[in-house]
Design a protein around this motif. Sequence first.
Motif, short mmCIF file in Angstrom:
data_model
loop_
_atom_site.label_atom_id
_atom_site.label_comp_id
_atom_site.label_asym_id
_atom_site.label_seq_id
_atom_site.Cartn_x
_atom_site.Cartn_y
_atom_site.Cartn_z
N LYS A 111 -21.02 14.23 0.02
CA LYS A 111 -20.09 15.33 0.31
C LYS A 111 -18.65 14.85 0.20
O LYS A 111 -17.77 15.59 -0.26
CB LYS A 111 -20.39 15.90 1.70
N GLU A 112 -18.39 13.62 0.64
CA GLU A 112 -17.04 13.08 0.55
C GLU A 112 -16.59 12.97 -0.90
O GLU A 112 -15.44 13.29 -1.23
CB GLU A 112 -16.99 11.70 1.22
N GLU A 113 -17.47 12.53 -1.76
CA GLU A 113 -17.13 12.43 -3.18
C GLU A 113 -16.85 13.81 -3.77
O GLU A 113 -15.96 13.97 -4.62
CB GLU A 113 -18.28 11.76 -3.94
N LEU A 114 -17.55 14.81 -3.29
CA LEU A 114 -17.31 16.17 -3.76
C LEU A 114 -15.95 16.67 -3.29
O LEU A 114 -15.22 17.33 -4.05
CB LEU A 114 -18.42 17.09 -3.26
N LEU A 115 -15.58 16.35 -2.06
CA LEU A 115 -14.25 16.71 -1.57
C LEU A 115 -13.16 16.08 -2.43
O LEU A 115 -12.18 16.74 -2.79
CB LEU A 115 -14.09 16.28 -0.12
N LEU A 116 -13.33 14.82 -2.77
CA LEU A 116 -12.36 14.14 -3.62
C LEU A 116 -12.22 14.84 -4.96
O LEU A 116 -11.11 15.00 -5.49
CB LEU A 116 -12.77 12.68 -3.83
N ALA A 117 -13.33 15.27 -5.52
CA ALA A 117 -13.31 15.96 -6.80
C ALA A 117 -12.59 17.30 -6.69
O ALA A 117 -11.86 17.71 -7.61
CB ALA A 117 -14.73 16.16 -7.32
N VAL A 118 -12.78 18.00 -5.58
CA VAL A 118 -12.15 19.30 -5.39
C VAL A 118 -10.63 19.17 -5.33
O VAL A 118 -9.89 19.98 -5.93
CB VAL A 118 -12.68 19.98 -4.10
N VAL A 119 -10.12 18.17 -4.62
CA VAL A 119 -8.68 18.08 -4.40
C VAL A 119 -7.95 17.33 -5.51
O VAL A 119 -6.71 17.35 -5.56
CB VAL A 119 -8.37 17.41 -3.04
N GLU A 120 -8.68 16.70 -6.39
CA GLU A 120 -8.03 15.88 -7.42
C GLU A 120 -7.16 16.71 -8.36
O GLU A 120 -6.02 16.33 -8.68
CB GLU A 120 -9.08 15.12 -8.22
N GLN A 121 -7.66 17.85 -8.81
CA GLN A 121 -6.93 18.64 -9.80
C GLN A 121 -5.57 19.12 -9.29
O GLN A 121 -4.54 18.88 -9.96
CB GLN A 121 -7.76 19.84 -10.26
N PRO A 122 -5.48 19.79 -8.13
CA PRO A 122 -4.16 20.25 -7.70
C PRO A 122 -3.19 19.11 -7.43
O PRO A 122 -2.00 19.22 -7.71
CB PRO A 122 -4.45 21.04 -6.43
N ALA A 123 -3.69 17.98 -6.90
CA ALA A 123 -2.81 16.85 -6.60
C ALA A 123 -2.21 16.27 -7.87
O ALA A 123 -0.99 16.05 -7.97
CB ALA A 123 -3.58 15.78 -5.84
N LYS A 124 -3.03 16.04 -8.86
CA LYS A 124 -2.54 15.44 -10.10
C LYS A 124 -1.70 16.42 -10.91
O LYS A 124 -0.74 16.03 -11.58
CB LYS A 124 -3.71 14.91 -10.92
N GLN A 125 -2.02 17.70 -10.83
CA GLN A 125 -1.24 18.70 -11.53
C GLN A 125 0.17 18.77 -10.96
O GLN A 125 1.15 18.86 -11.70
CB GLN A 125 -1.93 20.06 -11.44
N LEU A 126 0.27 18.72 -9.63
CA LEU A 126 1.58 18.79 -9.00
C LEU A 126 2.42 17.57 -9.36
O LEU A 126 3.61 17.68 -9.67
CB LEU A 126 1.44 18.90 -7.48
N ALA B 286 -8.65 25.25 -3.75
CA ALA B 286 -8.70 23.78 -3.72
C ALA B 286 -7.40 23.17 -3.22
O ALA B 286 -7.42 22.16 -2.48
CB ALA B 286 -9.03 23.25 -5.12
N ALA B 287 -6.26 23.76 -3.59
CA ALA B 287 -4.99 23.20 -3.15
C ALA B 287 -4.86 23.24 -1.63
O ALA B 287 -4.30 22.33 -1.00
CB ALA B 287 -3.83 23.96 -3.80
N PHE B 288 -5.39 24.28 -1.01
CA PHE B 288 -5.32 24.39 0.44
C PHE B 288 -6.36 23.50 1.12
O PHE B 288 -6.15 23.05 2.24
CB PHE B 288 -5.48 25.84 0.87
N VAL B 289 -7.47 23.26 0.45
CA VAL B 289 -8.43 22.27 0.96
C VAL B 289 -7.74 20.91 1.03
O VAL B 289 -7.91 20.15 1.99
CB VAL B 289 -9.67 22.21 0.05
#
Length: 204
Positions: free
Chosen positions: A49-64, A100-103
Amino acid sequence: MPRPSRWSEILVAAGAEFRERGFETATLESIGARVGILKGSIYNYVASKEELLLAVVEQPAKQLLAELDRLNQDTGSSASVRLRELIRTQVRIFSDCYPAAFVYLQHIGRMGGERFDEFRAMDARYMAAVEELVGEGVRTGEFSLAGDARTTARAIVGMLDWMQHWFSPRGERADRELADQLFAMALGGLAAGGAVHALARDVP
């Protein structure tokens, strides 16, 4: 024929689950149920589940951060213009990467472990860039602050981060108008903050 990937659906479902129930309460079973697959099928994509959380938040963080790098290279625009573009970008990412960004905002600051260090470093880099932008506005005479650049930058970022409690995407035009309203509020404080702070000292 190989089965089509369900990864994009899993990410959307996980983002919604983490947003609504929180990381601790969310389960891989409930995320799988949103997609219509069993928990075991999710392990074809992630190990935990932790790895899934990392995958969810990766896109908005790197996009910003990619957008932040672009703004940093825009040396021909004023600090005010770049701040407006930063706020527009932040709101657009909140919309494009919802929820995802709010997660990310809900969970990254309190997740332990080395795997989350990269995201904490991203946070520090983002905050430093906003502080530098505010400081530049002071040096060029665009801004007159009520406090120091560090505190002011945190107030601006705090205003944007608080959107996690009330924002939902409303369409490109409405989101752009909202971003410009937030910019106007921020710019008003940046441009007149010093004078207003001086006046406030005389208020009994």
